[in-house]
Design a protein around this motif. Structure first.
Motif, PDB file in Angstrom:
ATOM      1  N   ASP A  92      14.433 -65.483  76.415  1.00  0.00           N
ATOM      2  CA  ASP A  92      13.725 -65.078  75.321  1.00  0.00           C
ATOM      3  C   ASP A  92      12.316 -64.670  75.540  1.00  0.00           C
ATOM      4  O   ASP A  92      11.338 -63.860  75.128  1.00  0.00           O
ATOM      5  N   ASP A  93      11.768 -65.358  76.467  1.00  0.00           N
ATOM      6  CA  ASP A  93      10.480 -65.155  77.140  1.00  0.00           C
ATOM      7  C   ASP A  93      10.226 -63.825  77.480  1.00  0.00           C
ATOM      8  O   ASP A  93       9.160 -63.105  77.605  1.00  0.00           O
ATOM      9  N   VAL A  94      11.173 -63.090  78.495  1.00  0.00           N
ATOM     10  CA  VAL A  94      11.266 -61.852  79.028  1.00  0.00           C
ATOM     11  C   VAL A  94      11.288 -60.845  78.089  1.00  0.00           C
ATOM     12  O   VAL A  94      10.633 -59.702  78.128  1.00  0.00           O
ATOM     13  N   ILE A  95      12.174 -61.168  76.737  1.00  0.00           N
ATOM     14  CA  ILE A  95      12.171 -60.396  75.911  1.00  0.00           C
ATOM     15  C   ILE A  95      10.911 -60.037  75.119  1.00  0.00           C
ATOM     16  O   ILE A  95      10.367 -59.123  74.915  1.00  0.00           O
ATOM     17  N   ASP A  96      10.294 -61.083  74.860  1.00  0.00           N
ATOM     18  CA  ASP A  96       8.830 -61.207  74.427  1.00  0.00           C
ATOM     19  C   ASP A  96       7.988 -60.557  75.291  1.00  0.00           C
ATOM     20  O   ASP A  96       6.995 -59.848  74.399  1.00  0.00           O
ATOM     21  N   ARG A  97       7.864 -60.512  76.395  1.00  0.00           N
ATOM     22  CA  ARG A  97       7.041 -59.976  77.379  1.00  0.00           C
ATOM     23  C   ARG A  97       7.311 -58.498  77.299  1.00  0.00           C
ATOM     24  O   ARG A  97       6.247 -57.765  77.267  1.00  0.00           O
ATOM     25  N   VAL A  98       8.683 -57.956  77.164  1.00  0.00           N
ATOM     26  CA  VAL A  98       8.822 -56.649  77.215  1.00  0.00           C
ATOM     27  C   VAL A  98       8.390 -55.945  75.814  1.00  0.00           C
ATOM     28  O   VAL A  98       7.823 -54.983  75.864  1.00  0.00           O
ATOM     29  N   LYS A  99       8.390 -56.671  74.769  1.00  0.00           N
ATOM     30  CA  LYS A  99       8.082 -56.180  73.529  1.00  0.00           C
ATOM     31  C   LYS A  99       6.543 -56.293  73.273  1.00  0.00           C
ATOM     32  O   LYS A  99       6.036 -55.336  72.973  1.00  0.00           O
ATOM     33  N   LYS A 100       5.937 -57.201  73.882  1.00  0.00           N
ATOM     34  CA  LYS A 100       4.461 -57.138  73.970  1.00  0.00           C
ATOM     35  C   LYS A 100       3.856 -56.108  74.850  1.00  0.00           C
ATOM     36  O   LYS A 100       3.139 -55.489  74.229  1.00  0.00           O
ATOM     37  N   ALA A 101       4.703 -55.751  75.840  1.00  0.00           N
ATOM     38  CA  ALA A 101       4.020 -54.573  76.912  1.00  0.00           C
ATOM     39  C   ALA A 101       4.207 -53.445  76.101  1.00  0.00           C
ATOM     40  O   ALA A 101       3.256 -52.636  76.189  1.00  0.00           O
ATOM     41  N   PRO A 165      -0.222 -52.089  79.567  1.00  0.00           N
ATOM     42  CA  PRO A 165      -0.778 -53.673  79.862  1.00  0.00           C
ATOM     43  C   PRO A 165      -0.248 -53.444  81.683  1.00  0.00           C
ATOM     44  O   PRO A 165       0.610 -53.330  81.856  1.00  0.00           O
ATOM     45  N   THR A 166      -1.073 -54.687  81.978  1.00  0.00           N
ATOM     46  CA  THR A 166      -0.954 -54.886  83.412  1.00  0.00           C
ATOM     47  C   THR A 166       0.736 -55.520  83.670  1.00  0.00           C
ATOM     48  O   THR A 166       1.224 -55.508  84.939  1.00  0.00           O
TER      49      THR A 166
END
Length: 365
Positions: A92-101, A165-166
């Protein structure tokens, strides 16, 4: 770098009340789009619904439990060719990061995004873009996008990936790495569902070394006349499998049993679609479903699609011998993957049967 194209985002934010003519769909499509609100469509409980497949038990030690999970996946691939996958094993964390990026990239000013612009005219399709007219009527889709090869990493050109984003590169790389394991699992189940050896389909589409993952972030701005436009026109995917994340704004529609069905927004799910490649290899037993994207006036929709594509020249697409018999002759002529792409481009992306069904449905209202 190409900067002469008017981005859909710029059009949408300019305050226009009417969309330019080149975004208006032909009359036969407008009938099926209707004046309905996609948010109301998504809430409908009557009629067919895209299946949700829980993968929690796909590797269960209990054979009966494991087989039931795999059977549900197989049935959904045969009947629909699309499904919501839950308990898919991707963090879930990786998916959230992909979406935020992805969201953060599209939040940048257009002039910043233009630094990553592709040049479709010269064949450079990776980068930031909008659809250019590829037919006589000049029809365009209400969408901007960012497209690039994402996996395997040793074949990607990371110089064109967003620097801001970075976290974009790291999040996207980790997501596709985890997705790679899921793809092997799915292809194994689909192979077994055809009575083949577990690794057969994966081998046929290039294996771990050569199956390419191409990321396309689709950005659909708010549209002042959503009843006249489409974010993505009706098509089937040429690839083996497609995996889609989205920002929980509805828009995906599937052409099922002669009608357009709006996919629900299922929390913590990944949408998976079977592509033409698997449909052809399975001799039509697995279905590559016709689909399109609607737009709306209220909310921006973003989706993250990963297309799993076989090597263009090495892959000969034709029904596998085990899927063919006297009573089930081959439904597709042999073509390389590249030839199949060219065939679809010159045949307006949908087969004659699908085109006939689409026209019939629009005439029925």
């Amino acid at each position: 770098m190409v900067t002469s194209i008017v981005r859909v985002e710029s059009l949408a934010s300019s305050g226009i009340q009417a969309i330019p003519e080149e975004y208006i769909r032909p009359q036969e499509e407008l009938t099926s789009i209707g004046g309905g609100n996609v948010f109301e469509e998504e809430k409908k409980k009557e009629g067919p619904q895209v299946p949700t497949i829980d993968l929690m038990e796909i590797d269960s030690e209990d054979k009966l439990v494991r087989e039931e999970c795999r059977e549900q996946l197989k049935r959904a691939a045969m009947e629909w060719g699309v499904m919501h996958l839950v308990n898919h094993g991707i963090s879930d964390d990786v998916i959230d990061r992909v979406k935020k990026a992805g969201q953060a990239f599209f939040n940048l000013p257009v002039e910043e995004k233009e630094k990553y612009a592709n040049d479709q005219a010269s064949g450079n399709v990776e980068g930031y873009g909008s659809k250019l007219a590829n037919n006589a009527s000049g029809q365009l889709e209400w969408q901007d996008y960012f497209f690039h090869l994402a996996y395997p990493l040793d074949k990607t050109d990371m110089s064109i990936w967003p620097k801001s984003p970075t976290d974009y590169a790291e999040a996207t790389s980790e997501y596709t790495r985890q997705l790679r394991d899921l793809v092997t699992k799915i292809l194994s189940v689909l192979s077994l569902g055809l009575g083949l050896e577990e690794g057969r389909l994966e081998k046929e589409v290039g294996g771990v070394e050569e199956l390419l993952f191409k990321m396309k972030i689709n950005y659909y701005p708010k549209c002042p006349q959503p009843e006249l436009a489409l974010g993505v026109e009706a098509h089937t995917d040429v690839c083996a499998l497609t995996f889609i994340l989205h920002n929980m704004v509805p828009g995906l529609q599937l052409f099922y049993q002669g009608k357009w069905v709006t996919a629900k927004c299922v929390p913590n799910s990944i949408i998976m679609q079977v592509g033409d490649t698997i449909e052809i290899l399975s001799n039509g037993k697995y279905r590559s479903i016709l689909h399109r994207g609607l737009v709306n006036k209220e909310r921006v929709r973003i989706s993250w699609a990963v297309f799993c594509e076989p090597p263009e020249e090495k892959t000969l697409l034709k029904p596998l011998p085990e899927t063919v018999s006297e009573t089930e002759p081959p439904l597709f002529p042999p073509r390389t993957f590249r030839q199949h792409i060219q065939h679809k481009i010159f045949n307006k992306k949908i087969t004659q049967d699908q085109e006939d069904a689409l026209l019939f449905s629009t005439k029925q209202g």
